[in-house]
Scaffold this motif. Sequence first.
Motif, PDB file in Angstrom:
ATOM      1  N   GLN A  15     -23.619   1.573 -28.090  1.00 34.20           N
ATOM      2  CA  GLN A  15     -23.341   1.350 -26.916  1.00 34.20           C
ATOM      3  C   GLN A  15     -23.750  -0.053 -27.027  1.00 34.20           C
ATOM      4  N   TYR A  16     -24.722  -0.535 -27.584  1.00 31.65           N
ATOM      5  CA  TYR A  16     -25.204  -1.993 -27.918  1.00 31.65           C
ATOM      6  C   TYR A  16     -24.890  -2.697 -28.900  1.00 31.65           C
ATOM      7  N   GLY A  17     -24.707  -1.653 -29.980  1.00 28.62           N
ATOM      8  CA  GLY A  17     -24.024  -2.286 -31.320  1.00 28.62           C
ATOM      9  C   GLY A  17     -22.602  -2.689 -31.505  1.00 28.62           C
ATOM     10  N   THR A  18     -22.056  -2.026 -30.711  1.00 30.32           N
ATOM     11  CA  THR A  18     -20.297  -2.418 -31.021  1.00 30.32           C
ATOM     12  C   THR A  18     -20.267  -3.938 -30.710  1.00 30.32           C
ATOM     13  N   PRO A  19     -20.620  -4.714 -29.671  1.00 31.22           N
ATOM     14  CA  PRO A  19     -20.289  -6.036 -29.523  1.00 31.22           C
ATOM     15  C   PRO A  19     -20.762  -7.040 -30.735  1.00 31.22           C
ATOM     16  N   VAL A  20     -21.768  -6.631 -31.295  1.00 33.07           N
ATOM     17  CA  VAL A  20     -22.214  -7.279 -32.489  1.00 33.07           C
ATOM     18  C   VAL A  20     -21.362  -7.173 -33.559  1.00 33.07           C
ATOM     19  N   VAL A  21     -21.002  -5.834 -33.708  1.00 29.64           N
ATOM     20  CA  VAL A  21     -20.065  -5.363 -34.914  1.00 29.64           C
ATOM     21  C   VAL A  21     -18.686  -5.906 -34.675  1.00 29.64           C
ATOM     22  N   ALA A  22     -18.382  -6.074 -33.616  1.00 26.26           N
ATOM     23  CA  ALA A  22     -17.010  -6.651 -33.321  1.00 26.26           C
ATOM     24  C   ALA A  22     -17.017  -8.011 -33.347  1.00 26.26           C
ATOM     25  N   VAL A  23     -17.925  -8.684 -32.998  1.00 25.51           N
ATOM     26  CA  VAL A  23     -18.021 -10.041 -33.307  1.00 25.51           C
ATOM     27  C   VAL A  23     -17.948 -10.388 -34.880  1.00 25.51           C
ATOM     28  N   ALA A  24     -18.718  -9.612 -35.689  1.00 24.79           N
ATOM     29  CA  ALA A  24     -18.836  -9.934 -36.976  1.00 24.79           C
ATOM     30  C   ALA A  24     -17.281  -9.466 -37.519  1.00 24.79           C
ATOM     31  N   LEU A  25     -16.707  -8.086 -37.180  1.00 27.61           N
ATOM     32  CA  LEU A  25     -15.280  -8.331 -37.829  1.00 27.61           C
ATOM     33  C   LEU A  25     -14.439  -9.140 -37.360  1.00 27.61           C
ATOM     34  N   THR A  26     -14.520  -9.633 -36.207  1.00 35.62           N
ATOM     35  CA  THR A  26     -13.405 -10.667 -35.723  1.00 35.62           C
ATOM     36  C   THR A  26     -13.701 -11.820 -36.792  1.00 35.62           C
ATOM     37  N   PRO A  71     -16.638 -19.697 -14.904  1.00 28.59           N
ATOM     38  CA  PRO A  71     -15.312 -19.026 -14.169  1.00 28.59           C
ATOM     39  C   PRO A  71     -15.202 -17.685 -14.846  1.00 28.59           C
ATOM     40  N   LEU A  72     -15.383 -17.700 -16.279  1.00 26.84           N
ATOM     41  CA  LEU A  72     -15.248 -16.433 -17.071  1.00 26.84           C
ATOM     42  C   LEU A  72     -16.204 -15.449 -16.371  1.00 26.84           C
ATOM     43  N   ILE A  73     -17.313 -15.713 -16.211  1.00 31.09           N
ATOM     44  CA  ILE A  73     -18.347 -14.676 -15.882  1.00 31.09           C
ATOM     45  C   ILE A  73     -18.161 -14.378 -14.275  1.00 31.09           C
ATOM     46  N   LEU A  74     -17.772 -15.058 -13.375  1.00 30.02           N
ATOM     47  CA  LEU A  74     -17.178 -15.004 -12.128  1.00 30.02           C
ATOM     48  C   LEU A  74     -16.339 -14.045 -12.168  1.00 30.02           C
ATOM     49  N   VAL A 291     -13.698 -10.947 -21.559  1.00 34.72           N
ATOM     50  CA  VAL A 291     -15.123 -11.051 -21.193  1.00 34.72           C
ATOM     51  C   VAL A 291     -15.646  -9.618 -20.825  1.00 34.72           C
ATOM     52  N   ALA A 292     -15.110  -9.127 -19.820  1.00 32.00           N
ATOM     53  CA  ALA A 292     -15.683  -8.000 -18.992  1.00 32.00           C
ATOM     54  C   ALA A 292     -15.886  -6.738 -20.152  1.00 32.00           C
ATOM     55  N   PHE A 293     -14.792  -6.481 -21.021  1.00 29.58           N
ATOM     56  CA  PHE A 293     -15.181  -5.443 -21.855  1.00 29.58           C
ATOM     57  C   PHE A 293     -16.170  -5.794 -23.002  1.00 29.58           C
ATOM     58  N   LEU A 294     -16.091  -7.019 -23.572  1.00 26.67           N
ATOM     59  CA  LEU A 294     -17.018  -7.309 -24.534  1.00 26.67           C
ATOM     60  C   LEU A 294     -18.663  -7.409 -23.709  1.00 26.67           C
ATOM     61  N   PHE A 304     -23.740 -12.899 -21.335  1.00 28.12           N
ATOM     62  CA  PHE A 304     -23.613 -13.241 -22.601  1.00 28.12           C
ATOM     63  C   PHE A 304     -22.242 -13.298 -23.230  1.00 28.12           C
ATOM     64  N   ALA A 305     -21.441 -12.183 -22.816  1.00 33.33           N
ATOM     65  CA  ALA A 305     -20.099 -12.502 -23.263  1.00 33.33           C
ATOM     66  C   ALA A 305     -19.303 -13.479 -22.944  1.00 33.33           C
ATOM     67  N   GLY A 306     -19.471 -13.901 -21.493  1.00 30.95           N
ATOM     68  CA  GLY A 306     -18.943 -15.010 -21.017  1.00 30.95           C
ATOM     69  C   GLY A 306     -19.230 -16.544 -21.755  1.00 30.95           C
ATOM     70  N   ILE A 307     -20.569 -16.439 -22.139  1.00 28.90           N
ATOM     71  CA  ILE A 307     -21.056 -17.635 -22.966  1.00 28.90           C
ATOM     72  C   ILE A 307     -20.349 -17.715 -24.372  1.00 28.90           C
ATOM     73  N   LEU A 308     -20.405 -16.406 -25.108  1.00 23.04           N
ATOM     74  CA  LEU A 308     -19.827 -16.487 -26.445  1.00 23.04           C
ATOM     75  C   LEU A 308     -18.116 -16.610 -26.369  1.00 23.04           C
ATOM     76  N   MET A 309     -17.533 -16.195 -25.333  1.00 25.65           N
ATOM     77  CA  MET A 309     -16.264 -16.588 -25.211  1.00 25.65           C
ATOM     78  C   MET A 309     -15.888 -17.984 -24.972  1.00 25.65           C
ATOM     79  N   ALA A 310     -16.793 -18.532 -24.262  1.00 22.79           N
ATOM     80  CA  ALA A 310     -16.710 -19.974 -23.793  1.00 22.79           C
ATOM     81  C   ALA A 310     -17.233 -20.735 -25.125  1.00 22.79           C
ATOM     82  N   LEU A 311     -17.885 -20.210 -26.124  1.00 27.91           N
ATOM     83  CA  LEU A 311     -18.065 -20.709 -27.438  1.00 27.91           C
ATOM     84  C   LEU A 311     -16.779 -20.854 -28.111  1.00 27.91           C
ATOM     85  N   THR A 312     -15.962 -19.583 -28.146  1.00 30.04           N
ATOM     86  CA  THR A 312     -14.661 -19.614 -28.872  1.00 30.04           C
ATOM     87  C   THR A 312     -13.756 -20.783 -28.229  1.00 30.04           C
ATOM     88  N   TYR A 313     -14.040 -21.021 -26.939  1.00 29.15           N
ATOM     89  CA  TYR A 313     -12.782 -21.930 -26.211  1.00 29.15           C
ATOM     90  C   TYR A 313     -13.281 -23.251 -26.811  1.00 29.15           C
TER      91      TYR A 313
END
Lengths: 360, 509
Positions: A15-26, A71-74, A291-294, A304-313
């Motif tokens: 449940q908590y590990g998937t986002p990390v693994v997904a980021v790594a795979l990406t 805005p992503l988080i909101l 972001v919502a799913f991440l 956290f996901a919003g900040i990560l996605m902002a990073l990719t932006y």
Amino acid sequence: MLRLEKRPNPSKFWQYGTPVVAVALTMIVGGILFAFMGKNPVEVIRTIFWDPIFGEFAFYLRGQLLVKAGPLILIAIGLSLGFRAGIWNIGAEGQYIMGAICGAAVGLAVYPTESRLIFPAMVIAGALGGWAWAMIPAILKTRFNTNEILVSLMLVYVAQTILAKASTGFLKNPEGMGFPGSRNFSSFPAAANPELIAGTGIHWGVIAAFLVAIVGWVILSRHIIGFQIKLSGQAPRAARFHGVNPSRLVVLCMGVSGGLAGLAGLFEVTGPAGQISIDFNVGYGFTAIIVAFLGRLNPIGIVFAGILMALTYVGGEMAATNLGLPAAAIQVFQGMLLFFLLGVDVLTNFRIRTAILGVK
Amino acid sequence: MTRETLLNIRGISKSYPGVKANEDVSFSIGVGEVHALLGENGAGKSTLVKMIYGLVKPDEGSMELRGKSYAPAEPSEARGLGVAMVFQHFSLFEALNVAENVALGMENPPPMRELAARIRAVSEEYGLPLDPARMVGDLSAGERQRVEIIRCLLQDPKLLIMDEPTSVLTPQEVEILFKTLRQLSAEGTAILYISHKLEEIRALCDGATILRRGKVVGTCVPRETTAREMAELMVGATLTPPERRATAKGEVVLGVTDLSAASPIPFGTSLKNIAFTVARGEVLGIAGVAGNGQDELLLALSGELRTGADRIRINGHAAGDLGPSERRKAGLVAAPEDRYGHGAAPDMSLVENALLTGAIRRNLTRNGFIDWAATRAFADEIIQTYDVRTPGNHVAARALSGGNLQKFLIGRELDQSPQVIVINQPTWGVDAAAAAAIRQAILNRAAEGAGVVVISQDLDELLEIADNFAVLNEGRLTRPRTVEGLTIDEIGLMMGGAHGMEVAHHAEA
């Protein structure tokens, strides 16, 4: 042979590990993609993920991070409520645009009056604009059982057309020498949404995003409405048995997500964007879905996901300008993140078993 | 009786994570034999027949069909070798007609007209009249079962597996089915008959293998064994019937008058002019074959399906237009039949599931905010009082076995000091010991003054716990009458008899 086997209990680890693994795979697959495009994958990944925080221009880019994440988080928190209930508002982009137009219109209507009430009135108008735009698919769904995914998505294109009309027509700056776009809010202090602490990128929208995250978390974990939302998504019949009125829930979730998207649009147009223009929207409404799913549809995770996605932006833009990477490649990279997330997500409820043919 | 052996099963074992579904199971079935596989829910009957039908592969052991090694990789291979199965839950498309449904299950279906003719021929030969052109959605449960049986018979099977076939039939329909099965057996088709209904097995079967916890615990010739002996083998303990205390009946707590409602379920049965009353301390049993409006009646009583306000009165107050929450407030609790997804959210924890219906009567929220400590305490109370076997209150509902979850869900409703209790299928799929505990708990609440409505397809259960008895047939409810002096034949006639199917074995349809 690999096969999937349902777990009796959902795995806490995954449940908590998937986002990390997904980021790594990406990063890995994205790196391969960049290598095929003739770029140095390590350099690209470093530009995207490392440089905005620790690199040479970090002092400027760090501020950009919150500007993009706000805005992503909101939007994502609003969406996550509906997504949990199985209500798929895909049209946050349209609600974001309509919120911006409605809010901006209120401000521009009273230009150049100076009053403390103008900005709050614009905020309310922005939220209402997004809310009203989301009510269209909500009411069509509850009355005529239309599919909210299609209706909300198609309304994005309608909103984009209205935006084009606004910036070239009814909201066009009369002193703009014929250029499309509205007056700039930075020269209209009563209606502006400035950076509150210099260098941090924090404006009212960012503050609203963090407040909404806290409220969202409390509602989901402590309030009966949050329970009803989760219940409706997981077991709709059990939700009706509990006493949830499905139509009311659709109206509530669509309304909240639309209103928050509208707010995000208003804060964006009065702050970082500065004016209504044809291409003022940059796809926050769509990216917020990722972001919502991440963020596991969890308000804190979404921050956290919003900040990560902002990073990719931010990092993506850097990579585009410094390394000549096409913008589409960055979008593929962002899309990959959602793809891997949903793929790895299977492991929360299933485990992989290896079976040798015949012996089993 | 010596028969040529058709299927021989030796030392079959199958494990799932955490459970041994079958362990070293051996038995054999002769040509034309009607063989019963007897056991409680969870004893491993289903897993065993799934292995015979090729749906599941055994971990160990071997099977032989007519002396040749038999290890079907998938059901189509089993069917090819003459093994057919009628499932407990039908796999039929309601929006298609009978012939189309049969064609869907065939590898190479013949042209429709030819298939319809063959369906007619087989159905007449075996006394199971069926019109190939009728829409399955319009058929009764008994008729749907015929579609499944005929689908199997068209393949000319050597072994027919039937999983709990009588749970959807009236007593008269059961008789017709048995005639057909005896005819098949006389023609040399072996039948593997799965059931936990002992009298049926005694009436029909030549031999029986009894399973308990995945192992063979005995074999017997049912005709020469009493039902009690078989039950004790099956359960592994002596059973005590629930204790009844005569209670004085009080004032009416639930009154239903002239209740009619269209079904919200596709191909459901609408309710027609239903009327009954339940008094304090009374248990009203409502029988009927599945699909005759039971689900709809529960929805109408629980508040998920709303009707005119004065159609339903709880404690004298009009409640027909109230939703589930308001009805709970008024004192009515309900337990639906489907546990995974209706009565409980399968992926949520027991604590969250306790909140699902307990929030109102147990005061688990303050101004809309959930009191999780009180909710956990409520879940623990249910787990303890009703002997729910679980590692803790945090596990997902889907991780509990059917019987354990049912104990939890019934306990959740009974522990809300309700005045009216409505339960659909209280012990469906529950092992005998748990079923006895659930029935006792229901009777205890009635003795304390609650009015109870039990909807069930298990006639023995209703006769055991009900004071008054009524039957739901095609959405209509018969006038309730006292249980005392009722015979099975009378009940069968109340249930609509054989739904006009009895002609089959007397004359050509």
